[in-house]
Every structure is written in structure tokens, then in C-alpha cells.
Design a protein around this motif. Structure first.
Motif, PDB file in Angstrom:
ATOM      1  N   PRO A 446       3.755 -12.497 -13.716  1.00 35.77           N
ATOM      2  CA  PRO A 446       5.098 -11.792 -14.009  1.00 35.77           C
ATOM      3  C   PRO A 446       5.555 -10.929 -13.050  1.00 35.77           C
ATOM      4  CG  PRO A 446       3.468 -10.482 -15.270  1.00 35.77           C
ATOM      5  CD  PRO A 446       2.798 -11.609 -14.593  1.00 35.77           C
ATOM      6  N   GLU A 447       6.660 -10.644 -13.024  1.00 33.79           N
ATOM      7  CA  GLU A 447       7.275  -9.531 -12.002  1.00 33.79           C
ATOM      8  C   GLU A 447       6.760  -8.040 -12.205  1.00 33.79           C
ATOM      9  OE1 GLU A 447       9.380  -9.676  -9.481  1.00 33.79           O
ATOM     10  OE2 GLU A 447       9.814 -11.792  -9.822  1.00 33.79           O
ATOM     11  N   HIS A 448       6.197  -7.381 -11.360  1.00 35.75           N
ATOM     12  CA  HIS A 448       5.950  -6.020 -11.569  1.00 35.75           C
ATOM     13  C   HIS A 448       7.137  -5.184 -12.146  1.00 35.75           C
ATOM     14  CE1 HIS A 448       4.176  -2.282 -10.751  1.00 35.75           C
ATOM     15  NE2 HIS A 448       2.998  -2.710 -10.676  1.00 35.75           N
ATOM     16  N   PRO A 449       6.667  -4.347 -12.842  1.00 36.99           N
ATOM     17  CA  PRO A 449       7.821  -3.363 -13.449  1.00 36.99           C
ATOM     18  C   PRO A 449       8.602  -2.755 -12.300  1.00 36.99           C
ATOM     19  CG  PRO A 449       6.038  -3.290 -14.983  1.00 36.99           C
ATOM     20  CD  PRO A 449       5.289  -4.336 -13.499  1.00 36.99           C
ATOM     21  N   SER A 450       7.932  -2.437 -11.241  1.00 39.65           N
ATOM     22  CA  SER A 450       8.436  -1.557 -10.263  1.00 39.65           C
ATOM     23  C   SER A 450       9.040  -2.448  -9.136  1.00 39.65           C
ATOM     24  CB  SER A 450       7.530  -0.594  -9.698  1.00 39.65           C
ATOM     25  OG  SER A 450       6.727   0.226 -10.689  1.00 39.65           O
ATOM     26  N   SER A 451       9.038  -3.653  -9.159  1.00 44.31           N
ATOM     27  CA  SER A 451       9.506  -4.685  -8.217  1.00 44.31           C
ATOM     28  C   SER A 451      10.922  -4.350  -7.954  1.00 44.31           C
ATOM     29  CB  SER A 451       8.952  -6.135  -8.842  1.00 44.31           C
ATOM     30  OG  SER A 451       9.559  -6.956  -7.465  1.00 44.31           O
ATOM     31  N   THR A 452      11.230  -4.607  -6.568  1.00 44.12           N
ATOM     32  CA  THR A 452      12.452  -4.427  -6.147  1.00 44.12           C
ATOM     33  C   THR A 452      13.027  -5.683  -5.506  1.00 44.12           C
ATOM     34  OG1 THR A 452      11.831  -3.599  -4.092  1.00 44.12           O
ATOM     35  CG2 THR A 452      12.224  -1.843  -5.932  1.00 44.12           C
ATOM     36  N   MET A 487       2.369   0.116   1.316  1.00 44.18           N
ATOM     37  CA  MET A 487       1.669  -1.265   1.018  1.00 44.18           C
ATOM     38  C   MET A 487       2.448  -2.214   0.609  1.00 44.18           C
ATOM     39  SD  MET A 487      -2.001  -1.757  -1.352  1.00 44.18           S
ATOM     40  CE  MET A 487      -1.033  -1.408  -2.887  1.00 44.18           C
ATOM     41  N   LYS A 488       2.559  -3.139   1.190  1.00 45.14           N
ATOM     42  CA  LYS A 488       3.501  -4.422   0.711  1.00 45.14           C
ATOM     43  C   LYS A 488       2.796  -4.955  -0.463  1.00 45.14           C
ATOM     44  CE  LYS A 488       6.591  -4.762   3.925  1.00 45.14           C
ATOM     45  NZ  LYS A 488       7.985  -4.740   3.829  1.00 45.14           N
ATOM     46  N   VAL A 489       3.293  -5.275  -1.693  1.00 47.60           N
ATOM     47  CA  VAL A 489       3.206  -5.589  -2.894  1.00 47.60           C
ATOM     48  C   VAL A 489       3.802  -6.792  -3.256  1.00 47.60           C
ATOM     49  CG1 VAL A 489       2.801  -5.275  -5.261  1.00 47.60           C
ATOM     50  CG2 VAL A 489       2.453  -3.328  -3.647  1.00 47.60           C
ATOM     51  N   ILE A 490       3.093  -7.904  -3.997  1.00 47.60           N
ATOM     52  CA  ILE A 490       3.733  -9.047  -4.135  1.00 47.60           C
ATOM     53  C   ILE A 490       4.319  -9.043  -5.555  1.00 47.60           C
ATOM     54  CG2 ILE A 490       3.222 -11.676  -4.971  1.00 47.60           C
ATOM     55  CD1 ILE A 490       0.295 -11.213  -3.597  1.00 47.60           C
ATOM     56  N   ALA A 491       5.710  -9.775  -5.289  1.00 45.29           N
ATOM     57  CA  ALA A 491       6.417  -9.513  -6.725  1.00 45.29           C
ATOM     58  C   ALA A 491       5.837 -10.670  -7.557  1.00 45.29           C
ATOM     59  CB  ALA A 491       7.772  -9.809  -6.262  1.00 45.29           C
ATOM     60  N   GLY A 492       6.605 -11.044  -8.422  1.00 46.67           N
ATOM     61  CA  GLY A 492       6.100 -12.324  -9.412  1.00 46.67           C
ATOM     62  C   GLY A 492       6.093 -13.406  -8.898  1.00 46.67           C
ATOM     63  N   TYR A 493       5.181 -14.693  -9.392  1.00 41.27           N
ATOM     64  CA  TYR A 493       5.185 -15.690  -8.848  1.00 41.27           C
ATOM     65  C   TYR A 493       4.926 -16.882  -9.697  1.00 41.27           C
ATOM     66  CZ  TYR A 493       3.005 -19.409  -5.827  1.00 41.27           C
ATOM     67  OH  TYR A 493       2.928 -20.582  -5.110  1.00 41.27           O
ATOM     68  N   ARG A 494       5.352 -17.901  -9.397  1.00 42.27           N
ATOM     69  CA  ARG A 494       5.575 -19.444 -10.142  1.00 42.27           C
ATOM     70  C   ARG A 494       5.344 -20.480  -9.298  1.00 42.27           C
ATOM     71  NH1 ARG A 494       8.792 -20.877 -15.333  1.00 42.27           N
ATOM     72  NH2 ARG A 494       9.561 -18.654 -15.243  1.00 42.27           N
ATOM     73  N   MET A 535      -2.729 -11.674  -9.486  1.00 47.44           N
ATOM     74  CA  MET A 535      -2.028 -11.620 -10.585  1.00 47.44           C
ATOM     75  C   MET A 535      -1.659 -10.272 -11.034  1.00 47.44           C
ATOM     76  SD  MET A 535      -3.957 -14.125 -13.106  1.00 47.44           S
ATOM     77  CE  MET A 535      -2.513 -14.477 -14.283  1.00 47.44           C
ATOM     78  N   LEU A 536      -1.849  -9.333 -10.558  1.00 45.82           N
ATOM     79  CA  LEU A 536      -1.624  -7.916 -10.947  1.00 45.82           C
ATOM     80  C   LEU A 536      -0.766  -7.389  -9.698  1.00 45.82           C
ATOM     81  CD1 LEU A 536      -4.865  -6.492 -12.669  1.00 45.82           C
ATOM     82  CD2 LEU A 536      -2.780  -7.487 -13.608  1.00 45.82           C
ATOM     83  N   SER A 537      -0.251  -8.234  -8.862  1.00 47.21           N
ATOM     84  CA  SER A 537       0.648  -7.972  -7.763  1.00 47.21           C
ATOM     85  C   SER A 537      -0.072  -7.669  -6.431  1.00 47.21           C
ATOM     86  CB  SER A 537       1.783  -7.093  -8.005  1.00 47.21           C
ATOM     87  OG  SER A 537       2.494  -7.515  -9.399  1.00 47.21           O
ATOM     88  N   MET A 584      -2.093  -2.212  -9.797  1.00 49.68           N
ATOM     89  CA  MET A 584      -2.888  -2.796 -10.911  1.00 49.68           C
ATOM     90  C   MET A 584      -2.770  -2.450 -12.138  1.00 49.68           C
ATOM     91  SD  MET A 584      -6.190  -4.701  -9.392  1.00 49.68           S
ATOM     92  CE  MET A 584      -6.982  -3.338  -8.824  1.00 49.68           C
ATOM     93  N   ARG A 585      -2.528  -0.927 -12.493  1.00 47.51           N
ATOM     94  CA  ARG A 585      -2.658  -0.551 -13.681  1.00 47.51           C
ATOM     95  C   ARG A 585      -1.305  -0.429 -14.237  1.00 47.51           C
ATOM     96  NH1 ARG A 585      -6.902   2.294 -15.589  1.00 47.51           N
ATOM     97  NH2 ARG A 585      -5.977   3.871 -16.473  1.00 47.51           N
ATOM     98  N   SER A 586      -0.238  -0.448 -13.466  1.00 49.96           N
ATOM     99  CA  SER A 586       0.851  -0.650 -13.690  1.00 49.96           C
ATOM    100  C   SER A 586       1.566  -1.831 -14.227  1.00 49.96           C
ATOM    101  CB  SER A 586       1.783   0.559 -13.084  1.00 49.96           C
ATOM    102  OG  SER A 586       1.898  -0.169 -11.581  1.00 49.96           O
ATOM    103  N   SER A 587       0.697  -2.929 -13.784  1.00 51.96           N
ATOM    104  CA  SER A 587       1.406  -4.288 -14.019  1.00 51.96           C
ATOM    105  C   SER A 587       1.961  -4.597 -15.389  1.00 51.96           C
ATOM    106  CB  SER A 587       0.294  -5.423 -13.567  1.00 51.96           C
ATOM    107  OG  SER A 587       0.384  -6.571 -13.909  1.00 51.96           O
ATOM    108  N   ALA A 588       2.778  -5.627 -15.473  1.00 51.67           N
ATOM    109  CA  ALA A 588       3.350  -6.047 -16.649  1.00 51.67           C
ATOM    110  C   ALA A 588       2.222  -6.625 -17.699  1.00 51.67           C
ATOM    111  CB  ALA A 588       4.541  -6.859 -16.415  1.00 51.67           C
ATOM    112  N   LEU A 589       1.132  -7.215 -16.700  1.00 53.10           N
ATOM    113  CA  LEU A 589      -0.063  -7.776 -17.749  1.00 53.10           C
ATOM    114  C   LEU A 589      -0.857  -6.756 -18.310  1.00 53.10           C
ATOM    115  CD1 LEU A 589      -1.127 -10.734 -15.124  1.00 53.10           C
ATOM    116  CD2 LEU A 589      -0.228 -10.846 -17.649  1.00 53.10           C
TER     117      LEU A 589
END
Length: 591
Positions: A446-452, A487-494, A535-537, A584-589
Motif C-alpha cells: 500500500p501507499e505509505h501514510p506519509s507518501s506525497t 532518503m528516497k522512499v518507495i510509494a505504494g506499488y502494484r 513492502m514497508l516502503s 517501516m514502523r509508520s507503514s500502513a501495513l
């Protein structure tokens, strides 16, 4: 125990010289000075002897002729005695003794007078005085071994110290957050003289195996919240010194010269209240709903600050997961498992155990899904329903699939949803994949809650001292003050738009590897941890040169080979840092 920078002077005995004839026949009295301290003036300290009774000496220890002197800031110390022969009309002098200590050791901030520990004898014509000088080290006055540390001063990333023998040396102590410690690229250290003894290093390890303690990775980026009754050697966070110079300091695991403290102090506990030594074990206070906070540990060497370590304190986060082994039809007689992974539930259990050792340092654990509901819906619809067989271990299943969905299986197949359950992390075990040499890949999260930025990357910024992974400038003196690390972070993916919105999962690829061996279980456990990171972005920490700057590159270049998110498998890759842990600890998962 702080360095006290004190000495103790104890007067032991005065011996009268028998060769003095009439001059030393009769009653005699003595007084002494040790710096500002005076002896023999008070009645209870009177040192007097009558040689006509046959005694030619006075024992001074029973009279309390002893004093403690702080030598920090002193320029000199005088030890002096005077004796007189007592007479009715006029006392007669026996002379005096004098010893001057004038060797000043130059230290940063404040000099110190060096007074050699020993038993001294000073004589004049008629008598000899014997006294003992002891140094205070590690809380005790004694005549210590020559290399015992006596005084310390923090200075530009090191601690300058003196020994009881008067040597002045520089020391450096580090608590590296990256284990194994990278051989290069670390913050600069103070310049040591070319004659200085070498360092001692404790590099650490990332090579874990089933059966190891879950808290086996030291200097983690997270420490657990536990009650006093829960806290044990097997579940608290282990912190340790990774480097010190000179090695002649010989620090031990419980060395009293090294003292740890934490801020905020009210949220941290040391196991068994033991906060001394090269290694300590720690845990935090709070509840399962406590918010994460930063904790900074300070290490002092004989009372002087020498190193810092930063970590996250919070409750353990549990992610439920289920494992599906994709089994195709039987293969030919000479290759019966051509379309079937040979992995067993026992192998998966061991991989899960190893993965949790890596994830533990970020306060995350995978737990087998206790919901035994089977999803027999056929991917893409139609009949017959899926044949899903539960194993003897809850949360692990076998699924009958077409051969092309487990051998050379497409990386974006809709079959990856087979027997998935919403709200859990779903693992698919494949025989092989169309992806080149990958041991696994995450295909939906899923998208990370902080994803922009949907389906792209975004910037996560982390601040603190020392910096995450000691990315320079680290804030470790003499390095410059730490700056914000981006740090560059991955947003959600499918991987396939046909996959359900509530599916989250990854694939593990067996190929020709044997998952039943110790190395196989360890290697795939590390793969699971790596893919969970995605998976945790998390992106890759050090990306393949051929795709650097791509969607999986976090664009940080340190450490070079020690991070779990390194783009390829390496035994040295075992670290998650603070920035990764916070993402990771703030991931939607995370439930």
C-alpha cells in the motif's frame, strides 16, 4: 566510576638514628605537612617518643596521619617533617625533611600535578620518615599497575588521559550503529601519535542462523518496551563498544571505567541495573500504545564523555502473514519436482525465524496468520476452485497451480493473489520466475501514510545526532555537526492492475537452491527481511549501477555493503538504520 584525580598521603613511621648519640637520647616530638594538611599539632595526633625506654621509632598510621589531596590544578606539592628534642627550658631542633613534587602534566582544560605512587623515605641527620602515596583509581586508593587510568579530559572527539605512572595518552571510543562495521567511510578520528598503540575493534556480524537469539544483532536502531519481569538477556537490546584505541586500555564486558546513561532517563532501563562495561543490555518503559521516541545513550570513560549512540524506543510491531507454496503438476521421472518447490513448512518456519532476527532491530516481527480461512477463489475467476491444502503449521498452505504459475512464473501474474487474505502479508513460494536471478520480489503493497507521490518516490527526512548510519557529517566529534539526511522512499506499488486492492504480498523463488540447509534457510530468511523492507516502503541502500536512480534507489551511499536493503545478497548485509526503522514502523501495513 569517575576519575577522582586524588592521591592519598599516609605517614607510616619515623626512625631515629642511633648514631646521633646524646642528641637522640630523651623525648622527641614530630610534626608534618602534606600540602595544606597539618599533622602532629592536635593532641590526638601527637607523635612523641622517649628513646630512654628503648624505642627508636614512632608508628604514625595509628595516629591518623593521612590525607587526601586533589592534584587537578596543582602546580606543586611539598611533603615536610620537623622534629624537636623536648627539654625543660628550650626545645632543640632535630632538623627537617622536605620532598617537592613539581612535575605538571598538560591536559586539555586543566593541568594536573603528577605525584608518583610509591613508598618514600626522606632523611636528615637524625631521623628518617617513611610515607606512602597512593592514587585513587576506579574508586579505590592503592598503588595501582602503571597503566591504570588516573585522570581524563574530553577533547575533540577523544579522551586524553593520564596513567598513574605519569604517561599522557589519547583515547578514542566508538559505538558504531552499523554492524558489521564498514572497513572504510567512517567519520574521521582524532590524530594519534605514530607511536600510539593500535586499536581494538569488535566488528559484529550479520550472518544469522535458525536457533540464534532473536536479539542477536547488536547496536540495533530500536529498543523494546518491556516490563521488568519480561526483560531478559534474550529479548533486550544489546549495545556495545565497537572500537577503542589504544588497545592497552583492555576494556572488559563489565568494565567499571565505562558508564552508560540515557536520555530521557525515565524511559530507559538497564538490564539488572548494570550500566557499566563494554557491553550493556537495555529496554524501555511504556505500553503497547506508546508513541515512538528517540533515545540517546552517552558513554563516559572515567567520568568524561567519549561516545554517543542514538536509537528509537517503542513497542514491538507485529505483522500477521501467511505462506502459500505453489505446486504444479508432477514432473518427469528424472525430475519429479520440476514444477514444485521443495520447501517444507519446517524450512519456512526457519526462514521466518531468521527474518525476524533482522527485522527485530527495527522493532518489527512477522507472525503466522492464525486465521485458518482458505481462499479458494480461482485467480481470474472460473472453475474449478483452487485446491488449497493446510499444512500441519497454521498459516502455511500448499496450492495446486498450473505449471506456468510456479515454474518460470511471470513476475506480474494475477495468480500471485492465490489464497491471499486481506489484512495480512501474503508470501508465494515459486519454483522459478521470469526475473533473472532474484531470490524474491515484492509485488504489491500500500501507499505509505506519509507518501506525497503515488507510484513513485518521495523524500523522507531524518534528523538527529549521531546521524542515521553515521552518514557524514555524523555529529561524532571531530566530525562536523549532523545535518538532515534525506532518503528516497518507495510509494505504494502494484505489479498488475488486476490484483485486488486489499492484497499485499511478495514472492520467494526457489530455483535450484536447497532451502533445507542451514545456509539456505539463512539466505532465504534474509531475502524475506529484504522484501518485507520493500513492502514497508524501503528502497535499495546502494542500487545496482545499471539502474541507479531508479524507483528502488534510496540514493544514500553509506554503508556500502552492510545494509539489509543492499540490492544484492551479501553475508555482510545485516543492518537497518534509524531512518529506515522510522519509515517501516509508520507503514500502513503495521497494524
Amino acid at each position: 566510576m569517575p576519575a577522582d584525580e586524588q592521591i592519598r598521603v599516609t605517614f607510616l613511621r619515623i626512625e631515629l638514628h642511633g648514631s646521633s648519640g646524646r642528641r637522640t637520647s630523651g623525648r622527641f616530638r614530630f610534626i608534618a605537612d602534606a600540602g595544606e594538611h597539618r599533622f602532629g599539632r592536635l593532641e590526638e595526633q601527637t607523635a612523641q617518643v622517649d628513646t630512654r625506654e628503648g624505642t627508636m621509632h614512632i608508628d604514625l598510621e595509628p595516629l591518623g596521619w593521612t590525607c587526601d589531596i586533589t592534584v587537578a590544578g596543582l602546580r606543586r606539592l611539598r611533603i615536610k617533617t620537623r622534629g624537636v628534642k623536648l627539654r625543660r627550658i628550650r626545645n632543640r631542633s632535630l632538623g627537617s625533611t622536605l620532598h617537592k613534587f613539581k612535575q605538571v602534566l598538560e591536559l586539555p582544560g586543566r593541568d594536573i600535578l603528577h605525584v608518583r605512587q610509591d613508598v618514600y623515605e626522606n632523611s636528615c641527620r637524625h631521623y628518617t620518615v617513611r610515607y606512602r602515596i597512593e592514587a585513587r583509581a576506579q574508586g579505590d586508593f592503592a598503588i595501582h599497575p602503571p597503566d591504570t587510568v588516573f585522570a581524563t579530559r574530553s577533547h575533540r572527539g577523544g579522551v586524553t588521559y593520564t596513567t598513574v605512572s605519569g604517561r599522557v595518552r589519547l583515547s578514542r571510543i566508538e559505538i558504531c550503529p552499523v554492524l558489521p562495521v564498514p572497513p572504510t567511510g567512517l567519520p574521521r578520528r582524532p590524530a594519534f601519535p605514530t607511536t600510539a598503540p593500535p586499536a581494538r575493534t569488535y566488528a559484529g556480524r550479520a550472518r544469522l542462523h535458525p536457533g540464534d537469539a532473536v536479539n542477536g544483532i547488536e547496536n540495533p536502531s530500536w529498543i523494546p518496551i518491556l516490563t521488568e519481569t519480561q526483560a531478559a538477556t534474550t529479548n533486550t537490546a544489546k549495545l556495545k563498544v565497537t572500537y577503542y584505541r589504544p588497545r592497552t586500555l583492555g576494556f572488559t564486558a563489565n568494565d567499571p571505567r565505562l558508564e552508560w546513561s540515557a536520555e530521557p532517563a525515565n524511559r530507559v532501563r538497564f538490564l539488572n541495573n548494570d550500566n557499566h562495561g563494554r557491553t550493556v543490555q537495555v529496554y524501555g518503559t511504556g505500553s503497547t500504545t506508546s508513541a515512538d521516541i528517540d533515545v540517546v545513550f552517552t558513554l563516559k570513560f572515567e567520568g568524561e564523555e567519549c561516545a554517543k549512540f542514538r536509537t528509537v524506543l517503542g513497542p514491538l510491531k507485529t505483522i500477521p502473514c501467511r505462506f502459500n507454496i505453489f505446486k504444479g503438476p508432477p514432473g518427469p521421472a528424472d525430475d519429479p519436482n520440476r514444477h514444485r518447490p521443495t520447501v517444507t513448512p519446517a524450512d519456512i518456519g526457519c526462514q521466518l525465524e531468521v527474518a525476524n532476527m533482522f527485522l527485530r532491530q527495527s522493532g518489527i516481527q512477522l507472525q503466522l496468520d492464525s486465521n485458518a480461512t482458505r481462499n479458494t477463489a480461482r485467480p481470474g475467476g472460473g472453475a474449478p476452485p483452487l485446491a488449497v491444502t493446510a499444512s500441519g503449521t497454521t498459516g502455511i498452505y500448499s496450492i495446486t497451480v498450473p505449471s506456468g504459475q510456479t515454474r518460470n512464473a511471470p513476475w506480474n501474474s494475477i495468480w500471485l493473489q492465490a489464497n491471499y487474505r486481506a489484512g495480512v502479508m501474503n508470501f508465494c513460494y515459486l519454483k522459478s520466475s521470469t526475473l533473472s536471478n532474484a531470490l524474491g520480489f515484492a509485488f504489491k503493497w500500500p501507499e505509505h501514510p506519509s507518501s506525497t507521490s503515488a507510484n513513485n518516490r518521495w523524500n523522507f527526512q531524518e534528523n538527529g545526532t549521531p546521524s542515521t548510519s553515521w552518514i557524514q557529517p555524523s555529529g561524532n566529534r571531530p566530525d562536523r555537526a549532523a545535518r538532515t539526511v534525506t532518503m528516497k522512499v518507495i510509494a505504494g506499488y502494484r505489479c498488475n492492475s488486476g490484483l485486488p486492492n486489499d492484497l499485499n504480498g511478495m514472492a520467494i523463488i526457489e530455483r535450484t537452491n536447497d532451502m533445507s540447509t542451514t545456509n539456505g534457510r539463512r539466505s532465504y530468511g534474509a531475502t524475506v527481511a529484504h522484501e518485507v523492507g520493500h513492502m514497508l516502503s524501503l528502497g535499495h541502500r546502494i542500487e545496482s549501477p545499471t539502474i541507479a536512480g531508479g524507483r528502488y534507489d534510496d540514493e544514500l551511499t553509506f554503508p556500502p555493503r552492510q545494509n539489509v536493503m543492499l540490492y544484492y545478497s551479501a553475508d555482510s548485509a545485516g543492518d537497518f538504520d534509524i531512518a529506515q526503522t522510522k519509515v517501516m514502523r509508520s507503514s500502513a501495513l503495521i497494524p
